[in-house]
Scaffold this motif. Sequence first.
Motif, PDB file in Angstrom:
ATOM      1  N   ALA A 154       0.964  -1.286   0.058  1.00  0.00           N
ATOM      2  CA  ALA A 154       0.196  -0.431  -0.076  1.00  0.00           C
ATOM      3  C   ALA A 154       1.443   0.747  -0.024  1.00  0.00           C
ATOM      4  CB  ALA A 154      -1.038  -0.290   0.876  1.00  0.00           C
ATOM      5  N   THR A 155       0.297   2.518  -0.355  1.00  0.00           N
ATOM      6  CA  THR A 155       0.827   3.618  -0.187  1.00  0.00           C
ATOM      7  C   THR A 155       0.621   4.512   0.675  1.00  0.00           C
ATOM      8  OG1 THR A 155       1.489   3.407  -2.840  1.00  0.00           O
ATOM      9  CG2 THR A 155       1.639   5.974  -1.560  1.00  0.00           C
ATOM     10  N   LEU A 156       0.742   5.193   1.905  1.00  0.00           N
ATOM     11  CA  LEU A 156       0.524   5.539   2.823  1.00  0.00           C
ATOM     12  C   LEU A 156       0.688   7.051   2.480  1.00  0.00           C
ATOM     13  CD1 LEU A 156       0.951   2.964   5.561  1.00  0.00           C
ATOM     14  CD2 LEU A 156      -1.216   3.129   4.034  1.00  0.00           C
TER      15      LEU A 156
ATOM     16  N   ILE B 206      -4.888   4.956   3.791  1.00  0.00           N
ATOM     17  CA  ILE B 206      -4.657   4.214   2.789  1.00  0.00           C
ATOM     18  C   ILE B 206      -4.346   5.206   1.384  1.00  0.00           C
ATOM     19  CG2 ILE B 206      -4.843   2.452   1.619  1.00  0.00           C
ATOM     20  CD1 ILE B 206      -5.702   1.474   4.377  1.00  0.00           C
TER      21      ILE B 206
ATOM     22  N   TYR C 240      -3.332   3.742  -1.373  1.00  0.00           N
ATOM     23  CA  TYR C 240      -3.509   2.927  -2.916  1.00  0.00           C
ATOM     24  C   TYR C 240      -3.275   1.770  -1.924  1.00  0.00           C
ATOM     25  CZ  TYR C 240      -3.024   0.413  -6.764  1.00  0.00           C
ATOM     26  OH  TYR C 240      -2.701  -0.617  -7.445  1.00  0.00           O
ATOM     27  N   CYS C 241      -3.584   0.597  -2.593  1.00  0.00           N
ATOM     28  CA  CYS C 241      -3.032  -0.687  -1.895  1.00  0.00           C
ATOM     29  C   CYS C 241      -3.809  -1.729  -3.345  1.00  0.00           C
ATOM     30  CB  CYS C 241      -3.964  -0.462  -1.275  1.00  0.00           C
ATOM     31  SG  CYS C 241      -5.639  -1.589  -1.249  1.00  0.00           S
TER      32      CYS C 241
ATOM     33  N   PHE D  81      -3.370  -7.198  -0.457  1.00  0.00           N
ATOM     34  CA  PHE D  81      -3.350  -6.215   0.769  1.00  0.00           C
ATOM     35  C   PHE D  81      -5.138  -5.756   1.214  1.00  0.00           C
ATOM     36  CE2 PHE D  81      -4.091  -2.520   3.555  1.00  0.00           C
ATOM     37  CZ  PHE D  81      -2.707  -2.730   4.373  1.00  0.00           C
TER      38      PHE D  81
ATOM     39  N   VAL E 115     -10.674  -0.208   1.205  1.00  0.00           N
ATOM     40  CA  VAL E 115      -9.536   0.366   1.897  1.00  0.00           C
ATOM     41  C   VAL E 115      -8.844   1.631   1.444  1.00  0.00           C
ATOM     42  CG1 VAL E 115      -7.031  -0.772   2.172  1.00  0.00           C
ATOM     43  CG2 VAL E 115      -9.101  -2.815   1.700  1.00  0.00           C
ATOM     44  N   ILE E 116      -9.192   2.283  -0.162  1.00  0.00           N
ATOM     45  CA  ILE E 116      -8.434   2.840   0.180  1.00  0.00           C
ATOM     46  C   ILE E 116      -8.746   4.181   0.468  1.00  0.00           C
ATOM     47  CG2 ILE E 116      -8.419   4.601  -1.730  1.00  0.00           C
ATOM     48  CD1 ILE E 116      -7.611   1.977  -3.640  1.00  0.00           C
TER      49      ILE E 116
ATOM     50  N   SER F 117      -7.513   4.904   7.249  1.00  0.00           N
ATOM     51  CA  SER F 117      -6.935   4.965   7.772  1.00  0.00           C
ATOM     52  C   SER F 117      -5.877   3.715   8.370  1.00  0.00           C
ATOM     53  CB  SER F 117      -6.950   6.037   9.672  1.00  0.00           C
ATOM     54  OG  SER F 117      -5.390   5.672  10.531  1.00  0.00           O
ATOM     55  N   LEU F 118      -4.908   3.213   8.456  1.00  0.00           N
ATOM     56  CA  LEU F 118      -3.623   2.212   8.644  1.00  0.00           C
ATOM     57  C   LEU F 118      -4.457   1.345  10.273  1.00  0.00           C
ATOM     58  CD1 LEU F 118      -2.795  -0.103   7.727  1.00  0.00           C
ATOM     59  CD2 LEU F 118      -0.447   0.425   7.791  1.00  0.00           C
TER      60      LEU F 118
ATOM     61  N   CYS G 232       5.698   3.941   1.470  1.00  0.00           N
ATOM     62  CA  CYS G 232       5.315   2.542   0.887  1.00  0.00           C
ATOM     63  C   CYS G 232       5.513   1.537   1.687  1.00  0.00           C
ATOM     64  CB  CYS G 232       6.192   1.900  -0.044  1.00  0.00           C
ATOM     65  SG  CYS G 232       6.608   0.314  -1.261  1.00  0.00           S
TER      66      CYS G 232
END
Length: 563
Positions: free
Chosen positions: A68-70, A76, A78-79, A83, A94-95, A98-99, A156
């Motif tokens: 994922a890109t955070l 998040i 992108y994932c 993921f 998901v996108i 928050s993680l 990343c």
Amino acid sequence: MANETDLAAEAQDLRTRLLEAEETLRAIRRGEVDALVVEGGRGEQIYTLKGADHSYRIFLEAMHEGAATLTADGVILYCNRRFAEMARVPLEDVIGSSLRRFVRPADLPELAAVLREGLNGTGKRELCFQTGAETMPVYLTASTLPLDDGEEPAICLVMTDLTERKRSERLVADEKLARQEAEAANQAKDHFLATLSHELRTPLTPVLAVLSGLQENPQIPADVRPQLAMMRRNVELEARLIDDMLDLTRIARGKLELRREVADLRQAVDHALQTARADLFDKGLRLSLDLAEDDYSVWADTPRLTQVFWNLFSNAVKFTPPGGAITVRSWREEAATGLQLVVEVEDTGIGIEPDVLSGIFDAFQQGEQAITRRFGGLGLGLAISKAIVELHGGHLTAASDGRDRGAKLTVRLPVGDLRALREAERSSPAREVPAPGPEPEIPPLRILLVEDHADTAEAMADLLREMGHEVTVAGSVAGGLAAAEGHAGRIDLVLSDLGLPDGTGLDLMTELHGRYGVRGIALSGYGMEEDVRKSLEAGFDRHLTKPVNLQALQTAIQDAARG
């Protein structure tokens, strides 16, 4: 009415925004979006998704790990699909999340740490992903994404599922624990058997000592001697049963060791026959020997082979009714593995039922319970004999035509390259033997006997005095040291038990050997290899296991006295 109009307008606005968000996600996945504008507490932040980012997203989708890109705050951007699968949530949910939503509360400090470290270089942590009641152990690797000037920092994140690894680690840990528990159980069993052996042997020692003394006394009437011999045989048989239990333990643990040499198999057979001969003739059995006139040399442990044949002869005598016959044959034969010596023991006894024959070499197996009740014994002899023969590279087999048709047991042993073995023996200094000749009689010795079992101490002291020695008795380590000091160290030989009230015979021997250089013989109910090794390391010359045979005791004393 106005409220209903407002709610309808809000609902329509929400549907429109959701449709726009879904279209945006689809556009991101197709690589059609160049940048994202994210509104947050720090105002509008722009994240580019153009150029090399398109290849980056293709790479993430191909990964087996979750990626994922955070944002720096853990949102998040992108994932990949993996993921989302690991999070157990649809990709579109998901996108933009928050993680922290997917991390177990207890692990939130670890998550904050790995993101912080990722912004500064690389962060790595193990923690638990959680969705509802389900958890997944994961390994997170966070690193800073390369950015153009003026872009907000991004991270990343690569997430590896550790479920299988953790399961494997648990299996390994469980196996290790099971192995440790098994080893502990084996050690406890060994300790129990050693203690049981000691406790069973100790009462036999004074009995055998007294019987040995009486048998050596010329004043004992001739009509009493057969009873003494019978009593002695039964005491020695009891000791043999104890030895069988210990041997079985050694075999099960792979600790039965052979001391091989070029041995005379005929001699082992003769010695075993001599031991069993009294019982054989007491039952009126006929013994036939059909032994080939040949070379009986084999590479073997003579005492262990004698034990095998004693077991075979004892079984034949036990299970053959009075008036029956026992035949012992031998020959040499060629086998696929080379030349073999074969010894066969056949009897006309009760035979072996076909359904019992296949398990005749199993420990504690004597066939029907009625046979065990009638003839006694533990059923260990054949199991031990088979193990000993197989350790020599040979085979022990049994055959019978059924009940009351007798039995035949056959030992096959490989001869080996005896010429090379004899040459090796001759060239080894450890095998050099002085020329035979009459051994001089040893003078009476000053013996310190250390034994805390009163009956054993009294019986052994009487036996040693009848042999002509001067004996001082002590019942403890302190008593033994005091007795030696009282004699100013003028002690020729120490005979000591190992289990003493205030220490061990090992402690005593180490001290006496260090002070006076005195020689010693250990007398103990403990007879495992480890016990013998410890005795020799402490300075004892010999280790005799109770109950002590008179001839073995005399030989040990003579050897120790001659040095």
